[in-house]
Structures are given as C-alpha cells and as structure tokens.
Scaffold this active site. Structure first.
Site, PDB file in Angstrom:
ATOM      1  N   LYS A 147       4.520  -0.236   9.663  1.00 21.38           N
ATOM      2  CA  LYS A 147       4.663   1.037   8.982  1.00 21.38           C
ATOM      3  C   LYS A 147       3.938   2.318   9.970  1.00 21.38           C
ATOM      4  O   LYS A 147       4.391   3.265   9.934  1.00 21.38           O
ATOM      5  CB  LYS A 147       3.792   1.038   7.818  1.00 21.38           C
ATOM      6  CG  LYS A 147       4.484   0.937   6.712  1.00 21.38           C
ATOM      7  CD  LYS A 147       3.861   1.143   5.324  1.00 21.38           C
ATOM      8  CE  LYS A 147       3.500   0.035   4.742  1.00 21.38           C
ATOM      9  NZ  LYS A 147       2.705   0.078   3.307  1.00 21.38           N
ATOM     10  N   ARG A 198       5.319 -12.877   9.460  1.00 20.50           N
ATOM     11  CA  ARG A 198       5.991 -11.773   9.065  1.00 20.50           C
ATOM     12  C   ARG A 198       7.458 -11.495   9.866  1.00 20.50           C
ATOM     13  O   ARG A 198       7.678 -12.291  10.701  1.00 20.50           O
ATOM     14  CB  ARG A 198       5.145 -10.392   9.550  1.00 20.50           C
ATOM     15  CG  ARG A 198       5.042 -10.105  10.883  1.00 20.50           C
ATOM     16  CD  ARG A 198       3.836  -9.241  11.308  1.00 20.50           C
ATOM     17  NE  ARG A 198       4.349  -7.880  10.375  1.00 20.50           N
ATOM     18  CZ  ARG A 198       3.418  -6.956  10.011  1.00 20.50           C
ATOM     19  NH1 ARG A 198       2.048  -7.097  10.074  1.00 20.50           N
ATOM     20  NH2 ARG A 198       3.931  -5.867   9.497  1.00 20.50           N
ATOM     21  N   GLU A 233       0.936  -1.196   0.112  1.00 17.62           N
ATOM     22  CA  GLU A 233       0.009  -0.044  -0.178  1.00 17.62           C
ATOM     23  C   GLU A 233       0.956   1.196  -0.055  1.00 17.62           C
ATOM     24  O   GLU A 233       1.825   1.391   0.914  1.00 17.62           O
ATOM     25  CB  GLU A 233      -1.022  -0.018   1.153  1.00 17.62           C
ATOM     26  CG  GLU A 233      -1.900   1.369   1.132  1.00 17.62           C
ATOM     27  CD  GLU A 233      -2.518   1.522   2.463  1.00 17.62           C
ATOM     28  OE1 GLU A 233      -2.259   0.812   3.552  1.00 17.62           O
ATOM     29  OE2 GLU A 233      -3.331   2.472   2.422  1.00 17.62           O
TER      30      GLU A 233
END
Length: 563
Positions: free
Chosen positions: A272, A262, A37
């Site tokens: 983020k 992850r 994104e």
RNA sequence: UGGGACGUCGCCAAGUUGGUUAAGGCACGGGGUUUUGAUCCCCGCAUUCGCAGGUUCGAGUCCUGCCGUCCCAGCCA
C-alpha cells in the site's frame, strides 16, 4: 453457471488444520475476519486474503466479518472505507458483520485499565527516542524504563490524564510490562496506547488516545469471537504478544492467529505504501488506473471477479514466499472470458482495402457467430461493403514464409465472409502505403458450397462505411524490471515503464459495439479481450484492452527475428 | 553473531502419524481439430525432494550439522 470457476479448492495447511480441529470438535463453527486498514485501496494481495477468509467458512460452516482496523486516524479516511466495501462486494463476498476496531475503543480502554490493575502495564513519559534506545538491539537485551515500576494508582491516574486530552501528542504512552530482555523484540514492553489529537473518521474527536495494532487486533478478534485470525507472515513475531494479551485480558473468546505468505507478483508492486506513492505522485491516473494491481484498477482494466477468485485459489496458500508471474493472472482472465465473452470484430490500426469486384454502394449483411463454441450465444449480422479496414499488422509487403496473412498476390479469408486476393498495393508519392486493392472470391462466402476452400490465414475486418471510430487503450506492465520493489539501490519509481499505456485514436469497431456499457466485455477476435471504459461517451467510445489473446505467432516472429 | 520462519521440476504446489513407480496446475516441447496463428483434444516433461551425514527392512517425510532466502530494533498495520 455463468462462469467456469474451479470446482474444488486445493488443500493447504490452514484448511487441513481447520478440518482436523472441526473433526475433533474444538469449536462448532468457523469465524474469520477480513481486517483492512482504511488507508488505501485494496489490491490483488488483499484479494488472496479475502478469498481465503471468505471461502473457508463457506466450505466448513460459519461466517466472515469485515473489520476495519481503524486505530490510526492519521492515515485513515472514510473514502477508503467506502472503496474497500465496494471492492469486497464486487469480488463476490458478503460479510456477516461490518465491524470497526473503533467500535471497541471503550472496551479496549477498559482492557488497558485491567492490565494496569494487574500490574501488567505502565505509563511511560519518555520520548520515542529514549524508548527506542532502551529497547536494545537484535542481539542485545533492552533496559527497563525508569517508569516501569510505578504504582497501579499512579498509572491509572496518568492513563486517565492521557485520555482526558490535557496531554499533548507524544507526552507519554501506555506500555505492556512484559520483558525487556525477551529475544523477541515485540515482547520488550510494547507500546499499546499513544496520544493522537487527531479527528477519527468514525469516532470524531471523542478520543485522543488510540490503541496500537497489537493491542487492538487480537482483542477485536476475541470480542467478535473470531476463531481463526489469518494474517501474513510478517506478523508471525507478533503472535507471542497476541497470545500474551489474550491470556492476560478478560476477553470473551480465544482466537488463534495463523500466518500465511503474502502474494507477490512480478513487474508490479503490491504494498500500500508504494501504491499510495504512485497515486499521490501522479505516476498513474488514480487508484483505479488500469495498470495498477488494485482491485479497482483490475476491474477497470477488464478483469472479472471470477478470474481473480480463480487466480487466488490456483496460487495456493503456504508459508513459503513466492513470486507469481503476472501472466498467471492474465491467463485466468483469458480462461474465464474465453467461454463467456461475445466475439466482435474491431480494427486497432486500420489499413483500407478496396474490394474491386464488390458492387459500389451496396451493403451485404453477413451472419457471424457470437461465440464459435457456444451456439447459445447466438449470431449477429455484420455489414460488408466495397471498402473495408483490416489490421495493418495483417499485411506485409515482404512477408516471411510462415506469414499466413495478406501479402501481394496472396490470399486470405476475411472472417465470417470470403476469401480475398491482394491484387495491388497503392502507395503515395512518398512511398507510403495508402490502400490495398483486392478481389473477392464470392464462391467462398460463409455458408456457400465453396466456403470450405482452405487458405492459410483468416483475418478480421470492419466495413469502412459502418465502422465506429473509437479510442482504444492498450496496457503493458507498469514496471520494466521483475522486482521493482526489491531494488536496494534505486527508488522503485525509477523502474516505471514509460510505455505502459498506449492510446490508439484511430481504432474502428464493428457497428453496435459502441453501445456497450461499463461492465460488458468482448473478445475482439484475434486481438484480445476488451471492455468499455467509463471515460467513453456515446460519440466517442473508449475501450480498454484487458488482455491479449495467447499469441503463438508473436512468439514465433520473435524467435525468427532472433535467429 | 538474538529471535521467528521458509527451502519438493523453469513458476506455483500436493505430499495424512516414514511404506511399492514423488499429485495437480502453469510454462515448455511434439501431434490432431479449427473460417480467431484463439479455443479444444491427445502425448511428453523431477530415479528425485537446499547440502552432508545418521537412524530404519524402508525417509521428501525422523535425528544431527551445514548452506541459502525472508521477517523483526514505528508512539504504522
């Protein structure tokens, strides 16, 4: 080969599964996508995903798309799109197609209409709070919206009005009609479209309704004929919804979502949200601050794409969550740079020494190998003069027995030169160390017959007359605790290490080193790997220390200190 | 207390459909080479697979029950 990349990827559950599927002929080629994104910069966690997504098709045949998941214009910006593309390329990957979820907005809108026509979606004009309350809890089922059973015609009309722009943000949403009692909360009539009167970086003001992640992602995968949609574990619960939408929509292909754990690294943050805060609140100097685990930060720090790729391959891909020590990343850099980096000498904290038996005003050019194990990297000449600088840490007035460097009356070899003896320690009236007066043993000059005389230590140096003054930046871990993001009590910024940056203004470089450009890298012998920073200027070079050398002495010293 | 997942050496992580002595890397310890206390090279490093039972000639791999950890109640992704 310019790097020492690991020859083969270790096996993992995704690779095994793909190999089996390929063997049974379930599809003819592998198509993956890396779907960021554009609301921030890529970090080392993304690198893990990038390496996975790009290396699989490279190994099995197929390709990878770069797809921007740009369905939320409130947070997304063109500058992030540009930065992401730069970072992926820098890591060494080329995508087959540059895609955007926003390219599919019209198709996605038609899919939504299809769902409405099938009686599988409805417009709900309740506010977010009401919808939340009706969703139920983890242990209690939800309750149906009063608008759940509207007619197809009414839903169509309302959805068209949502698109037309006449309704304000939040006035209503489109929901998939699945099951308000489903144990999986994602299936309790999830919102798939919302109104956002917000300019989009790609589509401008063309749209005022935007699909949610769940509605956009899987369908984008299908449109691009992605075969394997790899994502992180937190989306595991979304897979039933992913599959439900694929099954109920007239999509052109059937992608499969596979989840993996992850990446977590200690003493840093890898989300983020948190990285954005560090940047926005000025705790660091922008997205490319060398202390950040962003790709841009690591690049500026001096990491190589090869070292990052090797790291990602080495840590493996599994479904179990793990925390990798930051040192593992650093070791991968060392391993890469050890074989590739030209050696130079530089002194970080200078201490002047005078070679009393070296002729005044004279310069002797000594030959030095650019790499001790690789003669192909050639040699260079380094100037030796009567006055040279050595590292302050390489001299101790009262040294412990295991200290192999310079001490009063002791001998040490000057790297690439000769053995010297410390004859005199000069101090000022306040007792501060001013300089050392030493004598050299000319017979032990490199290349001379006496050069094989052994002394315990070898230290680096630079000619005081020729050395170039530089700024050198040393970096330490950004946080003081192993898991800054895992503290339920304190805000993670409270754990920032205020000593994470140390700026040295008196460093001296071997002449010529100041000519280096951003992108070059060196080993400053006995100190570590250093790279020029773009803050530097021709008369004021700036170098970043990417990583130190492995330091057994420092470890020993620490042990001695602790008894 | 609902659902989903994970638990193999200090840190990662292989362990094909159960089959002799549980890969490998990192870290660590010991030794060698060395004009970087770097690199490099040898050697060592889980009788045991979260725990407890069970099935089996045989289980890390199958079954049952516990325990622990993570994720999910955004009109974020």
């Amino acid at each position: 080969m310019s790097s020492n990349e690991q020859p083969s990827a270790p096996t993992n559950f995704i690779r095994n599964r793909i190999r089996k599927e390929l063997e049974s002929g379930q599809y003819e080629q592998l198509v993956t996508r890396f779907p960021p994104e554009p609301n921030g910069y890529l970090h080392i966690g993304h690198a893990k995903s990038i390496v996975l997504n790009f290396s699989l098709p490279r190994e099995f045949g197929g390709y990878t798309n770069l797809r921007f998941d740009d369905t939320n214009p409130e947070k997304e910006e063109q500058r992030y799109i540009d930065a992401i593309k730069e970072d992926v390329r820098w890591l060494g990957y080329d995508w087959k197609n540059e895609c955007y979820a926003s390219n599919y907005f019209e198709t996605l809108y038609e899919y939504a209409l299809h769902l409405i026509d099938e009686g599988l979606a409805y417009v709900d004009e309740q506010d977010a709070d009401a919808i939340r309350e009706q969703r139920g809890t983890l242990t209690e089922p939800g309750t149906n919206s009063p608008h759940r059973d509207r007619s197809v015609a009414e839903n169509r009309l309302l959805f068209e009005r949502m698109r037309s722009g006449e309704l304000p943000d939040g006035a209503c949403v489109l929901r998939a009609k699945i099951d308000m009692a489903a144990p999986n909360i994602n299936l309790r009539d999830p919102v798939i479209y919302r109104i956002r009167h917000q300019e989009h970086p790609r589509t401008g003001t063309e749209w005022c309704i935007y699909p949610s992640y769940d509605f956009a992602h899987g369908q984008s995968d299908a449109i691009e004929h992605i075969t394997h949609s790899l994502c992180t574990l937190e989306f595991e619960d979304h897979r039933p919804l992913y599959d439900w939408l694929i099954e109920h929509l007239p999509v052109p292909s059937r992608p499969h979502q596979i989840e993996f754990a992850r990446l977590n690294i200690d003493f840093t943050v890898l989300s983020k949200r948190r990285l954005t805060r560090l940047v926005d609140e000025g705790h660091v100097d922008g997205w490319d601050d060398p202390r950040l685990p962003t790709i841009a930060g690591l690049r500026r720090r001096g990491f190589t794409p090869e070292s990052i790729r090797n790291f990602c391959t080495e840590i493996g891909v599994t479904k179990s969550e793990s925390i990798i020590p930051f040192g593992v990343l650093e070791r991968n850099l060392r391993d890469d740079l050890n074989v590739r980096a030209p050696r130079r000498m530089a002194v970080l904290k200078p201490l002047k020494i005078v070679l009393t038996n070296f002729p005044e005003g004279e310069t002797e050019w000594l030959e030095a190998a650019n790499h001790p194990q690789n003669p192909d990297m050639g040699t260079r000449k380094v100037p030796m003069t009567r006055e040279v600088f050595i590292e302050q840490d390489d001299f101790m007035e009262e040294a412990p027995k295991k200290f192999f460097r310079l001490k009063p009356g002791g001998e040490v070899r000057l790297r690439n030169a000769f053995i010297i003896r410390c004859d005199e320690v000069v101090k000022d009236s306040a007792g501060n160390l001013v300089e050392l007066r030493c004598s050299m043993d000319p017979e032990t000059r490199s290349g001379q017959p006496g050069a094989d005389r052994k002394v315990k230590g070898t230290i680096h140096w630079v000619s005081a007359e020729h050395a170039v003054k530089a700024e050198v930046r040393l970096y330490d871990r950004l946080f003081k605790v192993p898991h800054p993001g895992g503290d339920k009590e304190a805000d993670f910024v409270e754990h920032l290490n205020e000593q994470s940056l140390e700026v040295l203004n008196e460093a001296r470089l071997e002449p010529g080193t100041e000519q280096a450009a951003v992108g070059d890298f060196f080993q400053f012998e006995r100190l570590g790997y250093f790279v020029p920073d773009h803050d530097g200027t021709p008369d004021r070079p700036v170098f970043n220390r990417a990583v130190t050398l492995r330091d057994t002495w420092a470890k020993l010293e620490k042990q001695l200190r602790q008894g």
